[in-house]
Design a protein around this motif. Sequence first.
Motif, PDB file in Angstrom:
ATOM      1  N   CYS A   1       0.547  -1.351   0.016  1.00  0.00           N
ATOM      2  CA  CYS A   1      -0.161  -0.129  -0.253  1.00  0.00           C
ATOM      3  C   CYS A   1       0.578   0.960   0.346  1.00  0.00           C
ATOM      4  O   CYS A   1       1.765   1.006   0.085  1.00  0.00           O
ATOM      5  CB  CYS A   1      -1.055  -0.430   0.847  1.00  0.00           C
TER       6      CYS A   1
ATOM      7  N   ASN B   1      -0.496   4.350   0.925  1.00  0.00           N
ATOM      8  CA  ASN B   1      -1.279   5.858   1.088  1.00  0.00           C
ATOM      9  C   ASN B   1      -0.842   6.190   2.400  1.00  0.00           C
ATOM     10  O   ASN B   1      -2.030   7.042   2.487  1.00  0.00           O
ATOM     11  CB  ASN B   1      -2.817   5.174   1.096  1.00  0.00           C
TER      12      ASN B   1
ATOM     13  N   CYS C   1      -2.126   6.165   5.554  1.00  0.00           N
ATOM     14  CA  CYS C   1      -2.972   6.593   6.123  1.00  0.00           C
ATOM     15  C   CYS C   1      -2.712   6.802   7.638  1.00  0.00           C
ATOM     16  O   CYS C   1      -1.735   6.004   7.664  1.00  0.00           O
ATOM     17  CB  CYS C   1      -4.407   5.690   6.530  1.00  0.00           C
TER      18      CYS C   1
ATOM     19  N   ASN D   1      -6.196  -1.902  -1.795  1.00  0.00           N
ATOM     20  CA  ASN D   1      -6.595  -1.114  -2.320  1.00  0.00           C
ATOM     21  C   ASN D   1      -6.715  -1.019  -3.646  1.00  0.00           C
ATOM     22  O   ASN D   1      -5.244  -1.147  -4.799  1.00  0.00           O
ATOM     23  CB  ASN D   1      -5.630   0.416  -2.175  1.00  0.00           C
TER      24      ASN D   1
ATOM     25  N   HIS E   1      -9.931   2.403  -2.300  1.00  0.00           N
ATOM     26  CA  HIS E   1     -10.110   3.653  -0.996  1.00  0.00           C
ATOM     27  C   HIS E   1     -10.892   4.212  -2.215  1.00  0.00           C
ATOM     28  O   HIS E   1     -10.738   4.436  -3.421  1.00  0.00           O
ATOM     29  CB  HIS E   1      -8.606   3.709  -1.132  1.00  0.00           C
TER      30      HIS E   1
ATOM     31  N   ARG F   1      -6.626  10.379   4.590  1.00  0.00           N
ATOM     32  CA  ARG F   1      -7.574  10.080   3.437  1.00  0.00           C
ATOM     33  C   ARG F   1      -8.066  10.315   2.434  1.00  0.00           C
ATOM     34  O   ARG F   1      -8.067  10.142   1.139  1.00  0.00           O
ATOM     35  CB  ARG F   1      -8.700  10.051   4.364  1.00  0.00           C
TER      36      ARG F   1
END
Length: 465
Positions: free
Chosen positions: A184, A186, A188, A229, A265, A304
């Motif tokens: 991933c 991302n 978060c 995702n 996502h 996010r």
Amino acid sequence: MTEISKAEILRQKDFISRISDINSKKEHKPLAFVETYGCAQNFNDSEKICGMLSDMGFGFCENKEIADLIIYNTCAVRENAEMRVYGNIGAIKNIKRKREGVLLGVCGCMVQQEKIAENVKKRYPYVDMIFGTHALYRFPEILANAMEKNRVFDIENSEGAICEDISCKREAPPLAKVPIMYGCNNFCTYCIVPYVRGRERSRKVEAVLSEVRQVASEGYKEVMLLGQNVNSYGNDFKDGTSFAYLLGEVCKIDGIERVRFMTSHPKDISDELIDVMAREEKICNQLHLPVQCGSSRILEKMNRRYTKEQYLEIVRKVREKMPDIVLTTDIIVGFPGETNEDFEETIDVLKKVRYDTIFSFIYSKRGGTPAAVMEDCLTEEEKHKNFDRLLEVQNEISKEKNDEYLGRIEKVLVEGASKTNPEYMSGRTDGGKIVNFKGNTDMVGKIIDVKITKTQTWSLGGEVL
Ligand code: 5AD
Ligand code: SF4
């Protein structure tokens, strides 16, 4: 994307043959007990561990007291999963005392974290193998070393690599999990996943399709495409390959009747994806779209990259094309700095979206993530109170959503006998709702029409037509 070299794969295959030779000479087939925590990706990793074990001549058991090899495939997403693993490793001490030669391995996300792996190594000297997610394909070599009484500690980060060509021992049909990407990007701020599973890397389209063809030929009817995702599938190829394209190709495969995927996502949901979902009959009428929180202020702190309004707009677009889509979500209660007003925004999203089901969690601090050092404001008691209220609000919505199914005829893919009553079968609607009904095991793997006659918060009941 780098793939593990052919030479390395052959080297591992050599360990597989060596162990298989040793095991074939034993009086009894050695038994492995494999326990898995966490998400579908981790369960798929365990299917690979079991596939390799099967190739190495192991049988399987569900009672660790009689096992020759015990493996815990761990999860690091929340603290309670880690606590359970510590408890379990502690309990193996007695088994190892009573029965000489039993091997114990701890693998997966939890021990991909260096500090935790070191701690397990120090605190539990009887653990024979500690290996992280990146070492999965090296399991035959790890086991061979452990069988020679060498303690193995392999948490080397070979991030970025994909290993094709590992055997997989799945549950019996009709459902098969097929990973389409790993890792991933991302970050978060609450989440440990990018640290333990590395950066996003997609499997080649042809590798995914060939695995789906394989499971179709083995009688599987439904595939669950997996990724942290899935919406960013193919981004790393930089040639325009998209998840929507992959879905379209998977749907062309004969024998596969249903296609699901997890997780999406919200920031990466494309119009192309919504279109392909609406168009392709085989793609299930279900979308898991984690919102995490309803407050735009907290969403920003979570990194996010969408606001409450943008999220609601995505839901509107999805419902415009697929009016009766089953929507589910993940929610974290008590993220650092979340106030009661922020929490009310989450309740508002629940009421506006009216999800069929939610998966909710109380925030769990994960060392090394940005949120771990953010200031908190609510007490544990307040967080629990909010959590209970969230469930109360959602349970009412879930029941009302299920009540809409009364009298409807649903196509149910039968998965197996109910655990509590063998006269009852259990399966899922196209939207993923569990349906229990009177039937027999001949129905397993078939899609049958069931009239819904009963509704509960978590499941439906019906009669076969
Ligand atoms: N605390 C609580 N829940 C978490 N999740 C991820 N990290 C944490 C954490 N630190 C939840 C998110 C994610 C789901 C798989 O787990 O909701 O979507
Ligand atoms: Fe964790 Fe966010 Fe990646 Fe999901 S998208 S795995 S929550 S970092």
